[in-house]
Design an enzyme around this catalytic site. Structure first.
Site, PDB file in Angstrom:
ATOM      1  N   HIS A   1      13.885  51.349  15.402  1.00  0.00           N
ATOM      2  CA  HIS A   1      13.415  52.433  14.537  1.00  0.00           C
ATOM      3  C   HIS A   1      14.505  52.885  13.565  1.00  0.00           C
ATOM      4  CE1 HIS A   1      15.289  53.480  18.275  1.00  0.00           C
ATOM      5  NE2 HIS A   1      15.512  54.714  17.902  1.00  0.00           N
TER       6      HIS A   1
ATOM      7  N   ALA B   1      27.208  61.034  18.637  1.00  0.00           N
ATOM      8  CA  ALA B   1      28.184  59.990  18.301  1.00  0.00           C
ATOM      9  C   ALA B   1      27.573  58.588  18.356  1.00  0.00           C
ATOM     10  CB  ALA B   1      29.369  60.079  19.256  1.00  0.00           C
TER      11      ALA B   1
ATOM     12  N   ASN C   1      25.183  65.373  15.463  1.00  0.00           N
ATOM     13  CA  ASN C   1      26.246  65.631  16.439  1.00  0.00           C
ATOM     14  C   ASN C   1      26.230  64.555  17.504  1.00  0.00           C
ATOM     15  OD1 ASN C   1      27.327  68.125  15.457  1.00  0.00           O
ATOM     16  ND2 ASN C   1      25.377  69.048  16.022  1.00  0.00           N
TER      17      ASN C   1
ATOM     18  N   ASP D   1      15.796  62.358  12.362  1.00  0.00           N
ATOM     19  CA  ASP D   1      15.174  62.922  13.557  1.00  0.00           C
ATOM     20  C   ASP D   1      14.298  61.843  14.163  1.00  0.00           C
ATOM     21  OD1 ASP D   1      15.146  65.143  15.291  1.00  0.00           O
ATOM     22  OD2 ASP D   1      13.082  65.541  14.736  1.00  0.00           O
ATOM     23  N   THR D   2      14.436  61.681  15.472  1.00  0.00           N
ATOM     24  CA  THR D   2      13.780  60.576  16.165  1.00  0.00           C
ATOM     25  C   THR D   2      13.001  61.086  17.357  1.00  0.00           C
ATOM     26  OG1 THR D   2      15.480  59.005  15.495  1.00  0.00           O
ATOM     27  CG2 THR D   2      14.246  58.459  17.488  1.00  0.00           C
TER      28      THR D   2
HETATM   29  P1  ITT Z   1      21.190  64.994  16.291  1.00  0.00           P
HETATM   30  O1  ITT Z   1      20.008  65.904  16.097  1.00  0.00           O
HETATM   31  O2  ITT Z   1      22.480  65.737  16.402  1.00  0.00           O
HETATM   32  O3  ITT Z   1      21.246  63.901  15.284  1.00  0.00           O
HETATM   33  P2  ITT Z   1      19.865  64.264  18.773  1.00  0.00           P
HETATM   34  O4  ITT Z   1      20.363  63.525  19.986  1.00  0.00           O
HETATM   35  O5  ITT Z   1      19.321  65.649  18.958  1.00  0.00           O
HETATM   36  O6  ITT Z   1      21.046  64.244  17.706  1.00  0.00           O
HETATM   37  P3  ITT Z   1      17.241  63.461  17.786  1.00  0.00           P
HETATM   38  O7  ITT Z   1      16.812  64.885  17.763  1.00  0.00           O
HETATM   39  O8  ITT Z   1      16.949  62.619  16.586  1.00  0.00           O
HETATM   40  O9  ITT Z   1      18.821  63.350  18.070  1.00  0.00           O
HETATM   41  O10 ITT Z   1      16.637  62.678  19.016  1.00  0.00           O
HETATM   42  C1  ITT Z   1      15.941  63.335  20.041  1.00  0.00           C
HETATM   43  C2  ITT Z   1      16.112  62.593  21.326  1.00  0.00           C
HETATM   44  O11 ITT Z   1      15.410  61.349  21.252  1.00  0.00           O
HETATM   45  C3  ITT Z   1      17.543  62.224  21.704  1.00  0.00           C
HETATM   46  O12 ITT Z   1      18.179  63.281  22.368  1.00  0.00           O
HETATM   47  C4  ITT Z   1      17.314  61.027  22.623  1.00  0.00           C
HETATM   48  O13 ITT Z   1      16.955  61.442  23.916  1.00  0.00           O
HETATM   49  C5  ITT Z   1      16.093  60.365  21.989  1.00  0.00           C
HETATM   50  N1  ITT Z   1      16.506  59.285  21.094  1.00  0.00           N
HETATM   51  C6  ITT Z   1      16.732  59.365  19.757  1.00  0.00           C
HETATM   52  N2  ITT Z   1      17.100  58.177  19.272  1.00  0.00           N
HETATM   53  C7  ITT Z   1      17.106  57.326  20.329  1.00  0.00           C
HETATM   54  C8  ITT Z   1      17.416  55.961  20.483  1.00  0.00           C
HETATM   55  O14 ITT Z   1      17.807  55.213  19.456  1.00  0.00           O
HETATM   56  N3  ITT Z   1      17.335  55.424  21.703  1.00  0.00           N
HETATM   57  C9  ITT Z   1      16.950  56.155  22.768  1.00  0.00           C
HETATM   58  N4  ITT Z   1      16.659  57.454  22.710  1.00  0.00           N
HETATM   59  C10 ITT Z   1      16.732  58.038  21.500  1.00  0.00           C
END
Ligand code: ITT
Length: 196
Positions: free
Chosen positions: A181, A15, A13, A73-74
């Site tokens: 990443h 963008a 979700n 998931d990040t």
């Molecule tokens: P979706 O689960 O809907 O894909 P999300 O924003 O919740 O979106 P994640 O759970 O993968 O995505 O990421 C958790 C948090 O980590 C996200 O809300 C950001 O604060 C941070 N994050 C993830 N990718 C990032 C990036 O490329 N650069 C900076 N912060 C990032």
């Protein structure tokens, strides 16, 4: 000769993520988002690992659509904080995805800390004909002591990848994708899909 692009459902979700991933995959892949399939609720992420959450998000969509799909998931893993916020990166400071509050809390927790080493880690779970494959991407770097830049999202204004003098939030999407990443994990995904 006509070429058709390959359709994939991306369980996000976010963008910003969507545009980063589409840029890495290029025109050979056409991404659809959950809303386009009538799935408007937040996709659950209740596991305690990135691997678990990526898999959970992909399965959630596959179970409802039967389509080939993937999820990312990040987490930001900070050495001096024992790997936090890690899998809790989205909800570090609050229940929601409040990037500003998350960044403020991170800076407070690192106030006076000399060791600023951190890394972003992305796990991608792909479901192809119902079979799961995983890909990982990592970028090492450090957390600076104040936000710089307005591009990207999340912790980007605080993160400087090794070998760069700019934060991710000062980079163009292409510059970030080249070392990030997510860029690394998605290039592995693309390589795998192109070999199928
Ligand atoms: P979706 O689960 O809907 O894909 P999300 O924003 O919740 O979106 P994640 O759970 O993968 O995505 O990421 C958790 C948090 O980590 C996200 O809300 C950001 O604060 C941070 N994050 C993830 N990718 C990032 C990036 O490329 N650069 C900076 N912060 C990032």
């Amino acid at each position: 000769m006509t070429t058709s692009s390959r359709k994939l459902l991306f369980a996000t979700n976010n963008a910003h993520k969507l545009s980063e991933v589409q840029a890495v995959l290029g025109p050979g892949f056409e991404l659809t988002i959950p809303r386009a399939c009538g799935i408007t609720e937040e996709i659950p992420e209740t596991c305690d690992t990135l691997e678990g959450n990526a898999s959970q998000k992909a399965h959630y969509l596959y179970d409802r659509t039967g389509l080939d799909c993937f999820a990312d998931d990040t987490g930001l893993e900070v050495a001096a904080l024992g790997g936090a916020p890690g899998v809790h990166s989205a909800r570090y400071a609050t229940d929601g995805h409040d990037f500003i509050k998350n960044n403020e809390l991170l800076l407070r927790n690192l106030a006076g800390v000399a060791d600023r080493r951190a890394r972003f880690r992305t796990v991608v779970a792909l479901l192809l004909d119902g079979k799961e494959y995983r890909f990982e991407g990592v970028v090492e770097g450090r957390i600076i002591d104040h936000a710089i830049g307005h591009e990207g999202f999340g912790y980007d204004p605080l993160f400087v990848p090794d070998g760069s003098s700019k934060t991710f939030a000062e980079m163009t999407a292409d510059e970030k994708n080249a070392v990030s990443h997510r860029g690394r994990a998605i290039r592995k995904l693309a390589e795998f899909l192109l070999a199928q």
